[in-house]
Write a protein that holds these residues in place. Structure first.
Motif, PDB file in Angstrom:
ATOM      1  N   LEU A   1      55.276  56.045  94.291  1.00 27.80           N
ATOM      2  CA  LEU A   1      55.473  54.782  95.019  1.00 27.80           C
ATOM      3  C   LEU A   1      56.722  54.852  95.893  1.00 27.80           C
ATOM      4  CD1 LEU A   1      54.536  52.161  92.299  1.00 27.80           C
ATOM      5  CD2 LEU A   1      53.390  52.527  94.468  1.00 27.80           C
TER       6      LEU A   1
ATOM      7  N   ASN B   1      58.135  57.418  97.226  1.00 33.21           N
ATOM      8  CA  ASN B   1      57.988  58.304  98.378  1.00 33.21           C
ATOM      9  C   ASN B   1      56.756  57.955  99.182  1.00 33.21           C
ATOM     10  OD1 ASN B   1      60.225  60.024  98.042  1.00 33.21           O
ATOM     11  ND2 ASN B   1      59.186  60.888  96.275  1.00 33.21           N
ATOM     12  N   SER B   2      56.646  56.714  99.563  1.00 36.38           N
ATOM     13  CA  SER B   2      55.465  56.323 100.322  1.00 36.38           C
ATOM     14  C   SER B   2      55.885  55.312 101.373  1.00 36.38           C
ATOM     15  CB  SER B   2      54.436  55.690  99.397  1.00 36.38           C
ATOM     16  OG  SER B   2      54.899  54.422  98.985  1.00 36.38           O
ATOM     17  N   ARG B   3      54.887  54.861 102.101  1.00 35.35           N
ATOM     18  CA  ARG B   3      55.160  53.864 103.127  1.00 35.35           C
ATOM     19  C   ARG B   3      55.770  52.612 102.492  1.00 35.35           C
ATOM     20  NH1 ARG B   3      51.323  49.894 104.785  1.00 35.35           N
ATOM     21  NH2 ARG B   3      51.848  48.942 106.783  1.00 35.35           N
ATOM     22  N   ILE B   4      55.234  52.212 101.330  1.00 34.01           N
ATOM     23  CA  ILE B   4      55.752  51.020 100.663  1.00 34.01           C
ATOM     24  C   ILE B   4      57.169  51.240 100.164  1.00 34.01           C
ATOM     25  CG2 ILE B   4      55.421  49.491  98.706  1.00 34.01           C
ATOM     26  CD1 ILE B   4      52.480  50.116  98.874  1.00 34.01           C
TER      27      ILE B   4
ATOM     28  N   ARG C   1      59.399  53.167 101.327  1.00 32.89           N
ATOM     29  CA  ARG C   1      60.318  53.119 102.469  1.00 32.89           C
ATOM     30  C   ARG C   1      60.602  51.679 102.865  1.00 32.89           C
ATOM     31  NH1 ARG C   1      57.628  57.204 104.972  1.00 32.89           N
ATOM     32  NH2 ARG C   1      56.414  55.690 106.124  1.00 32.89           N
ATOM     33  N   ALA C   2      59.559  50.867 102.869  1.00 35.80           N
ATOM     34  CA  ALA C   2      59.754  49.473 103.248  1.00 35.80           C
ATOM     35  C   ALA C   2      60.661  48.766 102.241  1.00 35.80           C
ATOM     36  CB  ALA C   2      58.412  48.756 103.334  1.00 35.80           C
TER      37      ALA C   2
ATOM     38  N   ILE D   1      60.430  53.570 109.620  1.00 31.50           N
ATOM     39  CA  ILE D   1      60.234  52.147 109.342  1.00 31.50           C
ATOM     40  C   ILE D   1      59.672  51.466 110.585  1.00 31.50           C
ATOM     41  CG2 ILE D   1      61.446  49.968 108.980  1.00 31.50           C
ATOM     42  CD1 ILE D   1      61.063  51.356 106.436  1.00 31.50           C
TER      43      ILE D   1
ATOM     44  N   GLU E   1      51.076  60.043 106.773  1.00 33.96           N
ATOM     45  CA  GLU E   1      52.512  60.183 106.551  1.00 33.96           C
ATOM     46  C   GLU E   1      53.071  61.316 107.409  1.00 33.96           C
ATOM     47  OE1 GLU E   1      55.160  58.849 104.189  1.00 33.96           O
ATOM     48  OE2 GLU E   1      53.890  57.252 104.941  1.00 33.96           O
TER      49      GLU E   1
ATOM     50  N   LEU F   1      63.096  50.104 100.522  1.00 33.17           N
ATOM     51  CA  LEU F   1      64.458  50.536 100.826  1.00 33.17           C
ATOM     52  C   LEU F   1      65.010  49.791 102.033  1.00 33.17           C
ATOM     53  CD1 LEU F   1      64.703  54.386 100.501  1.00 33.17           C
ATOM     54  CD2 LEU F   1      66.026  52.657  99.320  1.00 33.17           C
ATOM     55  N   ALA F   2      64.184  49.689 103.068  1.00 33.24           N
ATOM     56  CA  ALA F   2      64.638  49.019 104.282  1.00 33.24           C
ATOM     57  C   ALA F   2      64.957  47.558 103.983  1.00 33.24           C
ATOM     58  CB  ALA F   2      63.570  49.112 105.364  1.00 33.24           C
TER      59      ALA F   2
ATOM     60  N   MET G   1      69.632  55.011 104.657  1.00 35.33           N
ATOM     61  CA  MET G   1      68.438  55.810 104.860  1.00 35.33           C
ATOM     62  C   MET G   1      68.720  56.831 105.961  1.00 35.33           C
ATOM     63  SD  MET G   1      65.771  52.641 104.713  1.00 35.33           S
ATOM     64  CE  MET G   1      64.222  53.525 104.688  1.00 35.33           C
TER      65      MET G   1
ATOM     66  N   VAL H   1      58.003  44.918 109.358  1.00 36.33           N
ATOM     67  CA  VAL H   1      57.644  44.968 107.940  1.00 36.33           C
ATOM     68  C   VAL H   1      57.427  43.541 107.438  1.00 36.33           C
ATOM     69  CG1 VAL H   1      58.433  45.613 105.646  1.00 36.33           C
ATOM     70  CG2 VAL H   1      58.980  47.058 107.601  1.00 36.33           C
TER      71      VAL H   1
ATOM     72  N   PHE I   1      69.389  50.751 108.901  1.00 35.92           N
ATOM     73  CA  PHE I   1      69.272  50.892 107.459  1.00 35.92           C
ATOM     74  C   PHE I   1      70.227  52.003 107.050  1.00 35.92           C
ATOM     75  CE2 PHE I   1      64.966  49.738 109.072  1.00 35.92           C
ATOM     76  CZ  PHE I   1      65.083  48.395 108.780  1.00 35.92           C
TER      77      PHE I   1
ATOM     78  N   THR J   1      55.080  42.817  96.277  1.00 32.50           N
ATOM     79  CA  THR J   1      54.638  44.057  95.635  1.00 32.50           C
ATOM     80  C   THR J   1      55.770  44.633  94.786  1.00 32.50           C
ATOM     81  OG1 THR J   1      55.160  45.226  97.681  1.00 32.50           O
ATOM     82  CG2 THR J   1      52.844  44.844  97.230  1.00 32.50           C
TER      83      THR J   1
ATOM     84  N   HIS K   1      56.133  51.710 110.575  1.00 36.09           N
ATOM     85  CA  HIS K   1      55.501  51.007 109.453  1.00 36.09           C
ATOM     86  C   HIS K   1      54.317  50.137 109.856  1.00 36.09           C
ATOM     87  CE1 HIS K   1      55.663  49.222 105.374  1.00 36.09           C
ATOM     88  NE2 HIS K   1      55.195  48.156 105.983  1.00 36.09           N
TER      89      HIS K   1
END
Ligand SMILES: Nc1ncnc2c1ncn2[C@@H]1O[C@H](COP(=O)(O)OP(=O)(O)OP(=O)(O)O)[C@@H](O)[C@H]1O
Ligand SMILES: [Mg+2]
Lengths: 406, 253
Positions: free
Chosen positions: A265, A267-270, A272-273, B98, B122, A275-276, B90, A289, B87, A297, B101
């Motif tokens: 989870l 290391n995925s698109r989610i 990353r979101a 992002i 990805e 973290l942002a 990151m 986002v 960010f 989620t 995204h």
């Protein structure tokens, strides 16, 4: 700075401390015999102690500053030993195998008491990793996490009590209900951040506990639910000891499953979101986002693991009551995340082991537990603000202008 | 369009139009309401009055007031911030990813099971982000944390991140603030290049008049939330109303 100056400063500090503590540590009025006792040996002890502490403190601060300077000069951050092991495939695989073997043979070598402690430790790994999603990765300070743990535990206890559902059926139900409650809590706090979020989630955790404590018809109140069956295996009859081992292996398997899932989870698109979102909520939204969705989620996927761990907890202890789900439990799990390293899976695993095993094996110092906790946390914040293992970002390699690959 | 904060009218019936492929500058003294105007367009604030319409390249037209910021970005408006909002923890590449995204689709199941299309998505996202960094000239920083970049590079990273959302209108809030003359010149070239290669229109807030005059096709000037002038750079430079707003009453001969 020469050591001489350091020593002089430390001497000054120790003199200052001796002076400050003089009235309480040295003078004692003996009211029975009406005399004043002078306890000079205390003063010497304080002087020596504060000198030593101050000297070590200065030394550590200096080392830390050197580390920062080195980093500035472009040497790159120094990786901790765990991170280096993780990167070297040649060391990593054997180390992992060794660890796996150790985990498997462990319960056959030690007493049942030890097995139970380890089971608890692995449960806290699950809890820590779940909370890590919410707090460490998505940056949402959740102080009511224990509520989802309670939801899981009561799911199994009540479904079993009323409908006779067994452990394996309740496991996914507990996880799903945990996630459901995660979303339920998520909705009202969508707009909150930081301290406000912490306070509201804290309130939510207490509400769940108070409901469980007072709604006798539903949850049997403070007296709790007992005789919860342990997990079965096709009706095989286990001895008490075998059962402890069995639960141990279930928990180990689930903890490994958790690590696997959380890793994917993150290391995925989610991931990353999330973290942002932690880094900058406004910029995150402005970059497209969906804040609502991402937050929900995070809450749901974080709470899932607490739900799972709750079911196991009920099955392991065979008795639950609301007293197991106080705010202290939340704080404990939060400490695992902060101490281990926010956002770092290895860190949280280590944090859980340290925070569960140390108090267990240092029973002699049980009275000083919270004090030690506090001191350790303060020291960590000063010297290793990232936790035991701080999170490293994944790197990508691109070759040439046209043939990029990762 | 107007925007009130309590009793303060920060943007007062400003109307502004940007044609395809144009570079338009929005200037005005400090506190004129420029950033507030940006925030209204990008959905961070909901304007008190008025309408914002966009005409995406695909055709059609859409009213976007009151939409959530992420929806606005999906529709093709992307912005940078006056006070850099990267960010920080990151990496540079992740920052740009992002931006990708909202153009990616994989969800929770994709993250857990990693089916081939998620993996390739990805990979593609990483590649695309890297291409964007190359265009902006930041490819040597790919794996560095955003907070460790020099200031000028951080500003450019904001532009890269915005570009990653595939906008047709790029809103830049003081992109040259804090840059030295050399960096500013590079930025000038970069913006012109972006218009050519990326097919974006640009709305630019900037205090650096040299940059504004050399870049923009048209300029809008605001003061106290109101539009006080609009037109080509040459005209604005000599407009007495603008000079008065910037320098004060006494300088006007
Ligand atoms: N969230 C807010 N709440 C209340 N007042 C605000 C808010 N944001 C901005 N303002 C006020 O609105 C006015 C316009 O501010 P704005 O930031 O848009 O100016 P600006 O033109 O971007 O100035 P600068 O050139 O300094 O960036 C100012 O008087 C400011 O104090
Ligand atoms: Mg502004």
């Amino acid at each position: 700075m020469t050591p001489l100056i350091e020593i002089r400063k430390s001497v000054l500090v120790s003199i200052w401390f001796m002076f400050l503590t003089f009235p309480i540590m040295v003078i004692r009025v003996n009211t029975v015999e009406n005399v004043v006792e002078w306890r000079w040996h205390n003063m010497i002890a304080i002087g020596a102690g504060s000198f030593l502490l101050s000297f070590v403190w200065r030394y550590m601060i200096r080392r830390k500053e050197q580390g920062i300077r080195r980093q500035r000069e472009g040497a790159g951050p120094r990786l901790s030993i765990f991170q280096r092991i993780g990167q070297e495939r040649r060391i990593f695989l054997p180390a992992l195998t060794l660890l796996a073997v150790a985990v498997v043979v462990f319960p056959f070598l030690v007493s049942m008491y030890q097995v139970n402690i380890m089971t608890t430790a692995f449960m806290y790994i699950m809890l820590g990793l779940g909370l890590n999603i919410v707090v460490g990765v998505a940056g949402l300070l959740d102080l009511g996490y224990v509520a989802f743990y309670a939801v899981g535990a009561y799911t199994y206890a009540l479904l079993n009590h009323h409908f006779g559902l067994n452990f394996w059926v309740c496991l996914p139900i507990g996880a799903a209900l945990g996630a459901g409650f995660g979303i339920l809590l998520g909705f009202p706090v969508l707009r909150l951040r930081g301290d406000y979020l912490a306070i509201v989630t804290l309130g939510f955790g207490e509400i769940i506990r108070l409901v469980l404590e007072n709604w006798n018809e539903f949850s049997f109140g403070p007296s709790g639910i007992s005789n919860i069956p342990r997990p079965g295996l096709f009706g095989v009859a286990f001895s008490l000891e075998a059962h402890a081992r069995y639960i141990y292996f279930i928990v180990v398997a689930l903890a490994v499953f958790t690590i696997f899932m959380v890793n994917r989870l993150q290391n995925s698109r989610i991931g990353r979101a999330w973290l942002a979102l932690r880094e900058d909520e406004i910029a995150c939204q402005a970059m497209g986002v969906d804040k609502t969705r991402t937050k929900l989620t995070a809450f749901a996927l974080g709470a899932t693991w607490a739900g799972l761990a709750g079911v196991i907890f009920a099955a392991k202890t065979t008795f639950i009551n609301p007293a197991s789900f106080t705010i202290w439990e939340s704080i404990n799990i939060l400490c695992i995340v902060v101490l281990g390293g926010m956002g770092s899976i290895t860190g949280v695993v280590l944090g859980a082991l340290v925070l569960v095993l140390l108090p267990e094996y240092l029973r002699a110092f049980a009275e000083y537990r919270i004090l030690t906790f506090g001191v350790v946390l303060v020291l960590m914040m000063v010297f290793r603000p990232g936790g035991i293992v701080s999170n490293v970002r994944r790197t990508y390699q691109f070759e040439g202008p046209d043939s990029g690959d990762k | 369009m107007s925007m009130d904060f309590g009793g303060l009218r920060a943007v007062d019936r400003l109307d502004l139009m940007i044609h395809r492929g144009e570079i338009v500058a929005l200037i005005g003294p400090n506190g004129a309401g420029k950033t507030t105007f940006f925030n209204c367009i990008t959905g961070l604030y909901t304007p008190t009055e008025g309408d914002i319409h966009i005409h995406p390249p695909g055709g059609g037209s859409k009213r976007i007031n009151g939409l959530k910021p992420n929806r606005v970005t999906e529709l093709g408006l992307a912005r940078t911030f006056q006070n850099i909002r990267l960010f920080q923890q990151m990496t540079v590449l992740e920052n740009v990813m992002i931006g990708r995204h909202c153009r990616l689709r994989s969800g929770i199941a994709g993250a857990v099971f990693r089916p081939p299309h998620t993996v390739s998505e990805e990979r593609q996202a990483a590649m695309d982000s890297y291409r964007i960094l190359e265009k902006i000239g930041l490819e040597s920083f790919v794996n560095d944390l955003a907070k460790n970049l020099p200031y000028g590079a951080q500003r450019r990273l904001e532009i890269a991140r915005a570009l990653a959302t595939e906008p047709f209108l790029l809103l830049l809030d003081e992109p040259a603030a804090g840059m030295n003359p050399h960096e500013t010149h590079e930025l000038d070239q970069l913006i012109l290049r972006l218009r050519e290669t990326e097919n974006v229109s640009i709305l630019l807030i900037e205090h650096d008049m040299k940059l504004v005059m050399s870049l923009s096709d048209r300029i809008y000037v605001m003061d106290y939330g109101r539009k006080i002038a609009e037109g080509a750079p040459g005209r604005i430079k000599n407009d007495p109303v603008v000079i008065k707003a910037y320098l004060g009453e006494e300088y006007v001969a």
